[in-house]
Design an enzyme around this catalytic site. Structure first.
Site, PDB file in Angstrom:
ATOM      1  N   GLY A  46       0.699  -1.219  -0.129  1.00 51.96           N
ATOM      2  CA  GLY A  46       0.046   0.112  -0.125  1.00 51.96           C
ATOM      3  C   GLY A  46       0.788   1.319  -0.083  1.00 51.96           C
ATOM      4  N   GLU A  47       0.818   2.184   0.830  1.00 49.39           N
ATOM      5  CA  GLU A  47       1.405   3.159   1.121  1.00 49.39           C
ATOM      6  C   GLU A  47       2.089   3.301   2.567  1.00 49.39           C
ATOM      7  OE1 GLU A  47       2.450   5.193  -1.533  1.00 49.39           O
ATOM      8  OE2 GLU A  47       3.645   6.023   0.155  1.00 49.39           O
ATOM      9  N   SER A  48       3.548   3.163   2.640  1.00 50.20           N
ATOM     10  CA  SER A  48       4.031   2.970   3.939  1.00 50.20           C
ATOM     11  C   SER A  48       3.807   4.167   4.880  1.00 50.20           C
ATOM     12  CB  SER A  48       5.534   2.613   3.747  1.00 50.20           C
ATOM     13  OG  SER A  48       6.363   3.817   2.948  1.00 50.20           O
ATOM     14  N   CYS A  78       5.945  -5.267   0.265  1.00 53.00           N
ATOM     15  CA  CYS A  78       6.221  -4.048  -0.370  1.00 53.00           C
ATOM     16  C   CYS A  78       6.282  -2.814   0.693  1.00 53.00           C
ATOM     17  CB  CYS A  78       5.128  -3.886  -1.421  1.00 53.00           C
ATOM     18  SG  CYS A  78       5.539  -2.814  -2.720  1.00 53.00           S
ATOM     19  N   ARG A 107      12.886   3.209  -1.080  1.00 53.92           N
ATOM     20  CA  ARG A 107      11.411   3.343  -1.405  1.00 53.92           C
ATOM     21  C   ARG A 107      11.368   3.748  -2.965  1.00 53.92           C
ATOM     22  NH1 ARG A 107       8.024   7.804   1.326  1.00 53.92           N
ATOM     23  NH2 ARG A 107       6.135   6.779   0.241  1.00 53.92           N
ATOM     24  N   ILE A 134       5.385  -3.200  -7.886  1.00 54.92           N
ATOM     25  CA  ILE A 134       4.551  -2.001  -7.964  1.00 54.92           C
ATOM     26  C   ILE A 134       5.094  -0.818  -7.140  1.00 54.92           C
ATOM     27  CG2 ILE A 134       2.367  -0.853  -7.917  1.00 54.92           C
ATOM     28  CD1 ILE A 134       1.054  -3.762  -7.803  1.00 54.92           C
ATOM     29  N   ARG A 135       5.940  -0.075  -7.762  1.00 56.94           N
ATOM     30  CA  ARG A 135       6.383   1.025  -6.988  1.00 56.94           C
ATOM     31  C   ARG A 135       6.998   0.283  -5.559  1.00 56.94           C
ATOM     32  NH1 ARG A 135       3.497   4.717  -4.016  1.00 56.94           N
ATOM     33  NH2 ARG A 135       1.859   3.370  -4.116  1.00 56.94           N
ATOM     34  N   HIS A 174       4.763  -8.665  -4.730  1.00 60.74           N
ATOM     35  CA  HIS A 174       3.276  -8.814  -4.191  1.00 60.74           C
ATOM     36  C   HIS A 174       2.862 -10.231  -4.181  1.00 60.74           C
ATOM     37  CE1 HIS A 174       2.138  -4.712  -3.257  1.00 60.74           C
ATOM     38  NE2 HIS A 174       2.787  -4.335  -4.209  1.00 60.74           N
ATOM     39  N   GLU A 176       0.538 -11.862  -2.947  1.00 64.45           N
ATOM     40  CA  GLU A 176      -0.718 -11.861  -2.795  1.00 64.45           C
ATOM     41  C   GLU A 176      -1.657 -11.531  -4.289  1.00 64.45           C
ATOM     42  OE1 GLU A 176       1.093  -9.645  -1.907  1.00 64.45           O
ATOM     43  OE2 GLU A 176       0.411  -7.532  -2.055  1.00 64.45           O
TER      44      GLU A 176
HETATM   45  N1  GLN Z   1       6.020   2.683  -2.665  1.00 59.63           N
HETATM   46  C1  GLN Z   1       5.136   2.418  -1.689  1.00 59.63           C
HETATM   47  C2  GLN Z   1       5.534   3.077  -0.376  1.00 59.63           C
HETATM   48  O1  GLN Z   1       6.393   3.717  -0.079  1.00 59.63           O
HETATM   49  C3  GLN Z   1       4.961   0.755  -1.564  1.00 59.63           C
HETATM   50  C4  GLN Z   1       4.370   0.436  -2.760  1.00 59.63           C
HETATM   51  C5  GLN Z   1       3.568  -0.846  -2.497  1.00 59.63           C
HETATM   52  O2  GLN Z   1       3.445  -1.415  -1.476  1.00 59.63           O
HETATM   53  N2  GLN Z   1       2.941  -1.261  -3.652  1.00 59.63           N
HETATM   54  O3  GLN Z   1       4.835   2.798   0.622  1.00 59.63           O
END
Ligand code: GLN
Length: 191
Positions: A46-48, A78, A107, A134-135, A174, A176
């Site tokens: 998600g987004e840390s 992630c 990141r 993903i990112r 990921h 999942e």
């Molecule tokens: N770039 C995201 C972060 O810094 C992580 C991306 C992800 O969990 N798919 O949280």
């Protein structure tokens, strides 16, 4: 066996489905009392920064730190990996992490959203699995107690993408988001 899924933000449902497909109860964790009685925990992608913020506002930050110190089995994918790492670069200036896994991560270390990619990974003890990035955070260094279970070469040399330090596991990718539950199985079997 009960493996909770931290359900503050990110791809919670996909982890719950994976665990359910393995016959593992996967209660959602949104408040401190829900850590009780867990055998393991998954911290999703998600987004840390958002998850870190919600860990504070939910009151989960400290209780989870205690459970980690007691040896709770945890798999961070992630953003979850970022939250478990000792060192985070290219984070927000106030970004904190649990330092439960002795790795340094950058990141978005493989590039931003449009640089997301899929590949195949060779995982120790499992074989070839799909890897969805993903990112994704890039693992730039690992401590001596960290076992590297998979690496990926993005054209500039191999980097760890699945790591483990005792009960604490981290994946840059990921597992999942694919139909392949073998990484979850590996984690669950280790508990
Ligand atoms: N770039 C995201 C972060 O810094 C992580 C991306 C992800 O969990 N798919 O949280």
């Amino acid at each position: 066996m009960r493996v909770g899924v931290l359900a503050l933000q990110g791809d919670v449902r996909e982890h719950v489905s994976m665990l359910a497909s393995l016959g593992v109860a996967a209660p959602l964790v949104q408040q401190p009392g829900q850590l009780d009685g867990l055998d393991g925990l998954i911290m999703p992608g998600g987004e840390s920064t958002a998850i870190a913020h919600l860990l504070e506002t939910s009151g989960l930050r400290e209780p989870l730190a205690e459970r980690l110190a007691q040896g709770l089995a945890v798999l961070g994918t992630c953003a979850g990996l970022i939250l478990l790492s000792t060192t985070v670069t290219d984070g927000r200036s106030d970004q904190w992490s649990y330092a439960a896994l002795d790795v340094a991560v950058r990141r978005n270390g493989y590039g931003r959203q449009r640089a997301s990619f899929e590949t195949e990974l060779d995982v120790v003890g499992v074989g070839r699995v799909p890897g969805v990035f993903i990112r994704a955070p890039r693992v730039e260094s690992t401590g001596q107690n960290v076992q590297v279970l998979a690496e990926h070469d993005h054209g500039d040399g191999p980097c760890p993408v699945l790591v483990r330090q005792g009960a604490v596991w981290g994946a840059s990718f990921h597992p999942e988001l694919t139909g392949d539950s073998r990484i979850h199985r590996l984690f669950v079997d280790s508990i």
